[in-house]
Design a protein around this motif. Structure first.
Motif, PDB file in Angstrom:
ATOM      1  N   GLY A   1      59.136  59.926  18.371  1.00  0.00           N
ATOM      2  CA  GLY A   1      59.721  58.733  18.968  1.00  0.00           C
ATOM      3  C   GLY A   1      58.709  57.817  19.621  1.00  0.00           C
ATOM      4  O   GLY A   1      59.083  56.789  20.179  1.00  0.00           O
ATOM      5  N   SER A   2      57.415  58.153  19.557  1.00  0.00           N
ATOM      6  CA  SER A   2      56.410  57.311  20.213  1.00  0.00           C
ATOM      7  C   SER A   2      55.991  56.113  19.368  1.00  0.00           C
ATOM      8  O   SER A   2      55.202  55.296  19.815  1.00  0.00           O
ATOM      9  CB  SER A   2      55.178  58.135  20.610  1.00  0.00           C
ATOM     10  OG  SER A   2      54.542  58.671  19.472  1.00  0.00           O
TER      11      SER A   2
ATOM     12  N   LEU B   1      60.618  51.748  15.703  1.00  0.00           N
ATOM     13  CA  LEU B   1      61.108  51.520  14.357  1.00  0.00           C
ATOM     14  C   LEU B   1      60.477  50.267  13.764  1.00  0.00           C
ATOM     15  O   LEU B   1      60.150  50.231  12.579  1.00  0.00           O
ATOM     16  CB  LEU B   1      62.627  51.404  14.361  1.00  0.00           C
ATOM     17  CG  LEU B   1      63.286  51.312  13.009  1.00  0.00           C
ATOM     18  CD1 LEU B   1      62.924  52.495  12.133  1.00  0.00           C
ATOM     19  CD2 LEU B   1      64.789  51.223  13.169  1.00  0.00           C
ATOM     20  N   ALA B   2      60.236  49.255  14.584  1.00  0.00           N
ATOM     21  CA  ALA B   2      59.584  48.021  14.108  1.00  0.00           C
ATOM     22  C   ALA B   2      58.173  48.325  13.605  1.00  0.00           C
ATOM     23  O   ALA B   2      57.746  47.788  12.581  1.00  0.00           O
ATOM     24  CB  ALA B   2      59.553  46.976  15.214  1.00  0.00           C
ATOM     25  N   GLU B   3      57.446  49.183  14.320  1.00  0.00           N
ATOM     26  CA  GLU B   3      56.090  49.545  13.889  1.00  0.00           C
ATOM     27  C   GLU B   3      56.119  50.305  12.568  1.00  0.00           C
ATOM     28  O   GLU B   3      55.326  50.026  11.660  1.00  0.00           O
ATOM     29  CB  GLU B   3      55.394  50.399  14.958  1.00  0.00           C
ATOM     30  CG  GLU B   3      55.063  49.645  16.223  1.00  0.00           C
ATOM     31  CD  GLU B   3      54.634  50.559  17.358  1.00  0.00           C
ATOM     32  OE1 GLU B   3      53.758  50.132  18.133  1.00  0.00           O
ATOM     33  OE2 GLU B   3      55.173  51.694  17.492  1.00  0.00           O
TER      34      GLU B   3
ATOM     35  N   ARG C   1      52.554  60.205   5.464  1.00  0.00           N
ATOM     36  CA  ARG C   1      51.298  59.996   6.206  1.00  0.00           C
ATOM     37  C   ARG C   1      51.539  59.911   7.705  1.00  0.00           C
ATOM     38  O   ARG C   1      50.763  60.439   8.508  1.00  0.00           O
ATOM     39  CB  ARG C   1      50.594  58.726   5.717  1.00  0.00           C
ATOM     40  CG  ARG C   1      49.869  58.898   4.405  1.00  0.00           C
ATOM     41  CD  ARG C   1      48.885  57.767   4.132  1.00  0.00           C
ATOM     42  NE  ARG C   1      49.425  56.441   4.341  1.00  0.00           N
ATOM     43  CZ  ARG C   1      50.036  55.711   3.411  1.00  0.00           C
ATOM     44  NH1 ARG C   1      50.208  56.195   2.192  1.00  0.00           N
ATOM     45  NH2 ARG C   1      50.470  54.509   3.685  1.00  0.00           N
ATOM     46  N   THR C   2      52.619  59.239   8.090  1.00  0.00           N
ATOM     47  CA  THR C   2      52.932  59.081   9.503  1.00  0.00           C
ATOM     48  C   THR C   2      53.265  60.433  10.136  1.00  0.00           C
ATOM     49  O   THR C   2      52.791  60.752  11.226  1.00  0.00           O
ATOM     50  CB  THR C   2      54.085  58.082   9.699  1.00  0.00           C
ATOM     51  OG1 THR C   2      53.702  56.835   9.100  1.00  0.00           O
ATOM     52  CG2 THR C   2      54.393  57.865  11.160  1.00  0.00           C
ATOM     53  N   ALA C   3      54.078  61.224   9.459  1.00  0.00           N
ATOM     54  CA  ALA C   3      54.423  62.555   9.974  1.00  0.00           C
ATOM     55  C   ALA C   3      53.174  63.417  10.121  1.00  0.00           C
ATOM     56  O   ALA C   3      52.984  64.088  11.154  1.00  0.00           O
ATOM     57  CB  ALA C   3      55.438  63.231   9.060  1.00  0.00           C
ATOM     58  N   ASP C   4      52.308  63.400   9.106  1.00  0.00           N
ATOM     59  CA  ASP C   4      51.064  64.180   9.182  1.00  0.00           C
ATOM     60  C   ASP C   4      50.189  63.717  10.341  1.00  0.00           C
ATOM     61  O   ASP C   4      49.620  64.536  11.078  1.00  0.00           O
ATOM     62  CB  ASP C   4      50.286  64.085   7.869  1.00  0.00           C
ATOM     63  CG  ASP C   4      50.888  64.930   6.763  1.00  0.00           C
ATOM     64  OD1 ASP C   4      51.677  65.858   7.061  1.00  0.00           O
ATOM     65  OD2 ASP C   4      50.566  64.663   5.581  1.00  0.00           O
ATOM     66  N   ALA C   5      50.082  62.394  10.515  1.00  0.00           N
ATOM     67  CA  ALA C   5      49.261  61.854  11.611  1.00  0.00           C
ATOM     68  C   ALA C   5      49.850  62.227  12.970  1.00  0.00           C
ATOM     69  O   ALA C   5      49.115  62.587  13.894  1.00  0.00           O
ATOM     70  CB  ALA C   5      49.138  60.334  11.482  1.00  0.00           C
ATOM     71  N   PHE C   6      51.169  62.156  13.101  1.00  0.00           N
ATOM     72  CA  PHE C   6      51.813  62.532  14.357  1.00  0.00           C
ATOM     73  C   PHE C   6      51.512  63.985  14.690  1.00  0.00           C
ATOM     74  O   PHE C   6      51.187  64.314  15.831  1.00  0.00           O
ATOM     75  CB  PHE C   6      53.325  62.318  14.276  1.00  0.00           C
ATOM     76  CG  PHE C   6      53.785  60.992  14.812  1.00  0.00           C
ATOM     77  CD1 PHE C   6      54.745  60.927  15.804  1.00  0.00           C
ATOM     78  CD2 PHE C   6      53.268  59.801  14.321  1.00  0.00           C
ATOM     79  CE1 PHE C   6      55.175  59.708  16.306  1.00  0.00           C
ATOM     80  CE2 PHE C   6      53.693  58.583  14.805  1.00  0.00           C
ATOM     81  CZ  PHE C   6      54.641  58.535  15.811  1.00  0.00           C
TER      82      PHE C   6
END
Length: 153
Positions: free
Chosen positions: A130-131, A134-136, A117-122
């Motif tokens: 890198g925006s 890692l904590a997020e 999901r994160t990759a698709d949203a990016f």
């Protein structure tokens, strides 16, 4: 040298790339968690996992796998797509198969689901690689894992 590598600058807790050892441990943990899900899915689907030695032999120097941020690299096609801001990424093909097999075989894949999901949203939002810290990302994964465990309990 600390843990087999140079540290960065005057701060003994920083790697050459300005990360702390804690950052490195978190990144390795995230990768390990995703890999563990992948192995569990493959086992449930009856697909043999290729050993590290077999993978290395098959790649025979054509490709080097490194954790993100571990030195300069040309980048795979996903990183290149994010860098160019194409609005697309191959995550559905690369990670989507793991989530599909997980669903088909009753194996939860919360870490891989978040990465997908994160990759698709990016890609969709044309966010720079890198925006997200890692904590997020880890926080998103931890929420998803808790939800998966509460549903499966």
């Amino acid at each position: 040298m600390e843990h087999g590598r140079e540290t960065g600058g005057d701060d003994p807790g920083l790697t050459p790339h300005g990360r702390t050892d804690a950052d490195d441990r978190a990144r390795i943990s995230a990768r390990s968690r995703a890999a563990a899900e992948g192995r569990a899915v493959l086992a449930a689907a009856g697909i043999d996992v290729v050993s590290a030695a077999e993978e290395s032999d098959a790649r025979s120097g054509r490709m080097e796998l490194r954790l993100p941020g571990d030195g300069p690299r040309g980048g795979g096609s996903s990183l290149q797509n994010l860098t160019r801001g194409t609005g697309t990424i191959e995550a559905d093909y690369l990670n989507g198969e793991v989530t599909l097999l997980g669903r088909l075989h009753g194996v939860p894949t919360p870490v891989v689901d978040v990465l997908l999901r994160t990759a698709d949203a990016f890609a969709r939002d044309r966010r720079r690689a890198g925006s997200m810290t890692l904590a997020e990302l880890t926080a998103l994964v931890d929420v998803e894992v808790k939800m998966a465990h509460s549903v499966g309990a």
